[in-house]
Motif scaffolding. Sequence first.
Motif, short mmCIF file in Angstrom:
data_model
loop_
_atom_site.label_atom_id
_atom_site.label_comp_id
_atom_site.label_asym_id
_atom_site.label_seq_id
_atom_site.Cartn_x
_atom_site.Cartn_y
_atom_site.Cartn_z
N THR A 192 -54.40 42.86 21.96
CA THR A 192 -53.12 42.15 21.87
C THR A 192 -52.08 43.02 21.18
OG1 THR A 192 -54.29 40.05 21.64
CG2 THR A 192 -51.98 40.08 20.99
N PRO A 193 -50.96 43.31 21.85
CA PRO A 193 -49.89 44.04 21.16
C PRO A 193 -49.39 43.21 19.98
CG PRO A 193 -49.49 43.94 23.52
CD PRO A 193 -50.62 43.01 23.23
N HIS A 194 -49.12 43.86 18.86
CA HIS A 194 -48.66 43.14 17.67
C HIS A 194 -47.97 44.10 16.72
CE1 HIS A 194 -52.67 44.66 16.50
NE2 HIS A 194 -52.25 44.61 15.24
N LEU A 195 -47.62 43.62 15.54
CA LEU A 195 -46.95 44.43 14.52
C LEU A 195 -47.82 44.56 13.28
CD1 LEU A 195 -43.41 42.79 14.65
CD2 LEU A 195 -44.14 44.89 15.77
N VAL A 196 -47.73 45.71 12.64
CA VAL A 196 -48.35 45.92 11.34
C VAL A 196 -47.21 46.14 10.36
CG1 VAL A 196 -49.90 47.33 9.95
CG2 VAL A 196 -50.40 46.94 12.36
N THR A 197 -47.20 45.39 9.27
CA THR A 197 -46.09 45.46 8.32
C THR A 197 -46.62 45.63 6.90
OG1 THR A 197 -45.99 43.09 7.86
CG2 THR A 197 -44.76 43.88 9.79
N TRP A 198 -45.79 46.23 6.06
CA TRP A 198 -46.08 46.32 4.63
C TRP A 198 -44.78 46.58 3.90
CZ3 TRP A 198 -47.58 50.01 8.13
CH2 TRP A 198 -47.09 51.29 7.96
N PRO A 199 -44.71 46.22 2.63
CA PRO A 199 -43.48 46.44 1.86
C PRO A 199 -43.13 47.93 1.81
CG PRO A 199 -44.99 45.03 0.64
CD PRO A 199 -45.75 45.58 1.81
N ALA A 200 -41.85 48.22 1.94
CA ALA A 200 -41.40 49.61 1.89
C ALA A 200 -41.53 50.17 0.49
CB ALA A 200 -39.96 49.71 2.37
N TYR A 201 -41.50 49.30 -0.50
CA TYR A 201 -41.59 49.73 -1.90
C TYR A 201 -42.70 48.96 -2.56
CZ TYR A 201 -37.02 51.52 -0.74
OH TYR A 201 -36.01 52.19 -0.12
N ALA A 202 -43.47 49.64 -3.35
CA ALA A 202 -44.55 48.97 -4.07
C ALA A 202 -43.96 47.92 -5.00
CB ALA A 202 -45.36 49.99 -4.85
N ARG A 203 -44.51 46.74 -4.97
CA ARG A 203 -43.98 45.64 -5.79
C ARG A 203 -44.60 45.66 -7.18
NH1 ARG A 203 -44.27 40.91 -1.27
NH2 ARG A 203 -42.62 41.77 0.02
N ASP A 204 -43.79 45.33 -8.14
CA ASP A 204 -44.27 45.20 -9.52
C ASP A 204 -44.99 46.46 -10.02
OD1 ASP A 204 -43.30 42.59 -9.56
OD2 ASP A 204 -45.18 41.83 -8.72
N SER A 205 -44.45 47.62 -9.67
CA SER A 205 -45.07 48.85 -10.14
C SER A 205 -44.01 49.93 -10.30
CB SER A 205 -46.15 49.32 -9.17
OG SER A 205 -45.54 49.88 -8.03
N ASP A 206 -44.42 51.01 -10.89
CA ASP A 206 -43.55 52.16 -11.07
C ASP A 206 -43.82 53.23 -10.02
OD1 ASP A 206 -42.39 51.02 -13.31
OD2 ASP A 206 -43.90 51.87 -14.66
N LEU A 207 -44.52 52.88 -8.96
CA LEU A 207 -44.85 53.85 -7.92
C LEU A 207 -43.61 54.24 -7.14
CD1 LEU A 207 -48.13 52.22 -6.63
CD2 LEU A 207 -47.92 54.24 -8.07
N GLU A 208 -43.67 55.39 -6.51
CA GLU A 208 -42.56 55.88 -5.72
C GLU A 208 -42.41 55.06 -4.44
OE1 GLU A 208 -40.37 58.36 -6.49
OE2 GLU A 208 -41.35 58.27 -8.44
N PRO A 209 -41.18 54.92 -3.95
CA PRO A 209 -40.98 54.26 -2.66
C PRO A 209 -41.80 54.95 -1.58
CG PRO A 209 -38.89 54.68 -3.73
CD PRO A 209 -39.94 55.39 -4.53
N TRP A 210 -42.20 54.21 -0.60
CA TRP A 210 -42.95 54.72 0.55
C TRP A 210 -44.34 55.19 0.16
CZ3 TRP A 210 -40.91 53.65 5.16
CH2 TRP A 210 -39.56 53.37 5.19
N ASP A 211 -44.86 54.73 -0.94
CA ASP A 211 -46.22 55.08 -1.35
C ASP A 211 -47.18 54.29 -0.46
OD1 ASP A 211 -48.67 55.42 -2.51
OD2 ASP A 211 -47.95 55.17 -4.56
#
Length: 78
Positions: free
Chosen positions: A36-55
Amino acid sequence: MEEAGDGDWVVRTVTGSATGKTYRCPGCDQEVRPGTPHLVTWPAYARDSDLEPWDTDSAADWRRHWHTACWRARDRRR
């Protein structure tokens, strides 16, 4: 990347031929079956952390497989 009221999201399209597993769509709680064609998604920025964007390593915990229609309608379901 998509910007939305619920944050910035990385969104990837998955073709039906690229899937071999069954996933649970968080939008409708139904199965996204293999093929089944579908989408995979995730936050662009780590939430509630000091990690770098796009981690993407830390974002992997937030990755979800959605039916395309469910992803597009998610703001109407809250």
